[in-house]
Design a protein around this motif. Structure first.
Motif, PDB file in Angstrom:
ATOM      1  N   VAL A  17      -2.628 -10.948  -1.188  1.00 26.74           N
ATOM      2  CA  VAL A  17      -1.965 -12.191  -1.576  1.00 26.74           C
ATOM      3  C   VAL A  17      -1.131 -11.963  -2.825  1.00 26.74           C
ATOM      4  CG1 VAL A  17      -2.263 -14.604  -2.210  1.00 26.74           C
ATOM      5  CG2 VAL A  17      -3.895 -13.532  -0.653  1.00 26.74           C
ATOM      6  N   ALA A  18       0.120 -12.395  -2.794  1.00 28.17           N
ATOM      7  CA  ALA A  18       1.010 -12.273  -3.953  1.00 28.17           C
ATOM      8  C   ALA A  18       1.535 -13.654  -4.331  1.00 28.17           C
ATOM      9  CB  ALA A  18       2.172 -11.333  -3.644  1.00 28.17           C
ATOM     10  N   VAL A  19       1.519 -13.940  -5.641  1.00 29.70           N
ATOM     11  CA  VAL A  19       1.983 -15.224  -6.159  1.00 29.70           C
ATOM     12  C   VAL A  19       3.133 -14.977  -7.121  1.00 29.70           C
ATOM     13  CG1 VAL A  19       1.334 -17.342  -7.355  1.00 29.70           C
ATOM     14  CG2 VAL A  19      -0.373 -16.106  -6.000  1.00 29.70           C
ATOM     15  N   ASP A  20       4.260 -15.634  -6.896  1.00 30.79           N
ATOM     16  CA  ASP A  20       5.421 -15.575  -7.788  1.00 30.79           C
ATOM     17  C   ASP A  20       5.633 -16.989  -8.308  1.00 30.79           C
ATOM     18  OD1 ASP A  20       7.937 -15.549  -8.992  1.00 30.79           O
ATOM     19  OD2 ASP A  20       8.758 -14.088  -7.574  1.00 30.79           O
ATOM     20  N   VAL A  21       5.146 -17.259  -9.523  1.00 23.43           N
ATOM     21  CA  VAL A  21       5.164 -18.633 -10.038  1.00 23.43           C
ATOM     22  C   VAL A  21       6.580 -19.160 -10.272  1.00 23.43           C
ATOM     23  CG1 VAL A  21       4.378 -20.159 -11.885  1.00 23.43           C
ATOM     24  CG2 VAL A  21       2.863 -18.368 -11.023  1.00 23.43           C
ATOM     25  N   PRO A  22       7.482 -18.413 -10.969  1.00 21.50           N
ATOM     26  CA  PRO A  22       8.837 -18.949 -11.180  1.00 21.50           C
ATOM     27  C   PRO A  22       9.559 -19.282  -9.873  1.00 21.50           C
ATOM     28  CG  PRO A  22       8.450 -17.082 -12.624  1.00 21.50           C
ATOM     29  CD  PRO A  22       7.299 -17.115 -11.664  1.00 21.50           C
ATOM     30  N   ALA A  23       9.331 -18.473  -8.839  1.00 18.85           N
ATOM     31  CA  ALA A  23       9.986 -18.709  -7.553  1.00 18.85           C
ATOM     32  C   ALA A  23       9.236 -19.728  -6.700  1.00 18.85           C
ATOM     33  CB  ALA A  23      10.133 -17.400  -6.782  1.00 18.85           C
ATOM     34  N   GLY A  24       8.007 -20.062  -7.115  1.00 17.71           N
ATOM     35  CA  GLY A  24       7.203 -20.987  -6.335  1.00 17.71           C
ATOM     36  C   GLY A  24       6.865 -20.432  -4.965  1.00 17.71           C
ATOM     37  N   ALA A  25       6.636 -19.125  -4.884  1.00 20.29           N
ATOM     38  CA  ALA A  25       6.408 -18.465  -3.595  1.00 20.29           C
ATOM     39  C   ALA A  25       5.030 -17.814  -3.544  1.00 20.29           C
ATOM     40  CB  ALA A  25       7.487 -17.422  -3.336  1.00 20.29           C
ATOM     41  N   VAL A  26       4.360 -17.999  -2.421  1.00 26.16           N
ATOM     42  CA  VAL A  26       3.078 -17.348  -2.158  1.00 26.16           C
ATOM     43  C   VAL A  26       3.224 -16.542  -0.873  1.00 26.16           C
ATOM     44  CG1 VAL A  26       0.609 -17.653  -1.750  1.00 26.16           C
ATOM     45  CG2 VAL A  26       1.838 -19.261  -3.228  1.00 26.16           C
ATOM     46  N   THR A  27       2.912 -15.257  -0.945  1.00 35.60           N
ATOM     47  CA  THR A  27       3.032 -14.359   0.201  1.00 35.60           C
ATOM     48  C   THR A  27       1.655 -13.780   0.509  1.00 35.60           C
ATOM     49  OG1 THR A  27       5.265 -13.760  -0.508  1.00 35.60           O
ATOM     50  CG2 THR A  27       4.230 -12.344   1.140  1.00 35.60           C
ATOM     51  N   TRP A  28       1.274 -13.785   1.775  1.00 37.11           N
ATOM     52  CA  TRP A  28      -0.015 -13.206   2.136  1.00 37.11           C
ATOM     53  C   TRP A  28       0.035 -12.620   3.537  1.00 37.11           C
ATOM     54  CZ3 TRP A  28       1.215 -18.242   2.760  1.00 37.11           C
ATOM     55  CH2 TRP A  28       0.787 -18.910   3.900  1.00 37.11           C
ATOM     56  N   ARG A  29      -0.869 -11.685   3.771  1.00 43.40           N
ATOM     57  CA  ARG A  29      -0.971 -11.048   5.082  1.00 43.40           C
ATOM     58  C   ARG A  29      -2.170 -11.625   5.823  1.00 43.40           C
ATOM     59  NH1 ARG A  29       2.357  -6.997   6.050  1.00 43.40           N
ATOM     60  NH2 ARG A  29       3.482  -6.024   4.324  1.00 43.40           N
ATOM     61  N   GLU A  30      -1.978 -11.859   7.105  1.00 44.93           N
ATOM     62  CA  GLU A  30      -3.025 -12.468   7.921  1.00 44.93           C
ATOM     63  C   GLU A  30      -3.140 -11.730   9.243  1.00 44.93           C
ATOM     64  OE1 GLU A  30      -3.000 -16.600  10.179  1.00 44.93           O
ATOM     65  OE2 GLU A  30      -3.310 -16.904   8.022  1.00 44.93           O
ATOM     66  N   MET A  31      -4.392 -11.391   9.603  1.00 44.12           N
ATOM     67  CA  MET A  31      -4.629 -10.747  10.892  1.00 44.12           C
ATOM     68  C   MET A  31      -4.811 -11.813  11.961  1.00 44.12           C
ATOM     69  SD  MET A  31      -4.462  -7.478  10.616  1.00 44.12           S
ATOM     70  CE  MET A  31      -5.239  -6.981  12.154  1.00 44.12           C
TER      71      MET A  31
END
Length: 227
Positions: A70-84
């Protein structure tokens, strides 16, 4: 290092903090004896308050039934995650209005800087179950204990970290089947309070492990260079 309830060491970790201007680049990596990895890299700004900029947390290997990335980029307001899903690794992205008081990757530091004489401190945390959700953490003083350091005794303040039911019962609890257990943290008193111990789950429905600081032990044999 990480220990089980019976005192067995299962992982050794390294914490590295590098200051660049008003930003701190922090990384905590645990390498497990079974080959698993728990790796969290955090960037935050330190000024009159601490402000999270980004956080990337990876858990994988036999010790973690469900891998996390899981990656969080607060200034961009983006959350990226991998899901099986159906045996396939899917990369998902969601844009969210992230609060400025997120403490992912910084919980121990927040406890070290707990406001003097306060009875409770509330802050936000991004939890990822089926999808990312912001929950509230309630941090409260929970008494004192004594720790032995170099043969002497040091007072250690104990804190309790609780995920508030209002922020989690309708989101995380149905996924994991129960309210997440509270986490305990210990901070040695002093001019610069120092985090020294944590007891809690590192993943949902996981066992309670103990995280403690450790120090070098010296071997008696002389060091020999490789030939």
């Amino acid at each position: 290092m990480l220990k089980t309830n019976d005192g067995r060491v299962i992982a050794i970790g390294d914490q590295v903090n590098v200051i660049r201007g008003d930003k701190v680049h922090s990384r905590l990596v645990f390498r497990f004896r079974d080959g698993s990895i728990d790796d969290e890299s955090t960037v935050f700004r330190q000024g009159s308050v601490f402000q999270l900029i980004s956080d990337h947390h990876i858990q994988k290997g036999p010790s973690f039934p469900e891998p996390v990335d899981v990656a969080v980029d607060v200034p961009a307001g983006a959350v990226t995650w991998r899901e099986m899903k159906d045996g396939k690794d899917e990369l998902k992205v969601e844009h969210m209005d992230l609060p400025s008081d997120l403490v992912n990757g910084m919980v121990s530091m927040v406890v070290e800087n707990f406001p003097a004489k306060a009875t409770e401190f509330k802050t936000s945390y991004l939890a990822v179950a089926s999808k990312p959700r912001v929950v509230k953490l309630s941090i409260k003083p929970d008494g004192t204990d004594s720790a032995r350091v170099g043969g002497g005794s040091r007072r250690s303040n104990r804190f309790n970290v609780h995920i508030e039911p209002g922020g989690v019962s309708g989101v995380v609890a149905p996924v994991i089947g129960k309210q997440p257990a509270d986490v305990k943290l210990w901070v040695i008193d002093g001019e610069v309070p120092t985090f020294v111990k944590m007891e809690g789950e590192l993943y949902q429905k996981g066992p309670r492990w103990t995280m403690v600081l450790t120090s070098p032990t010296w071997v008696s044999e002389p060091f020999e260079k490789s030939k």
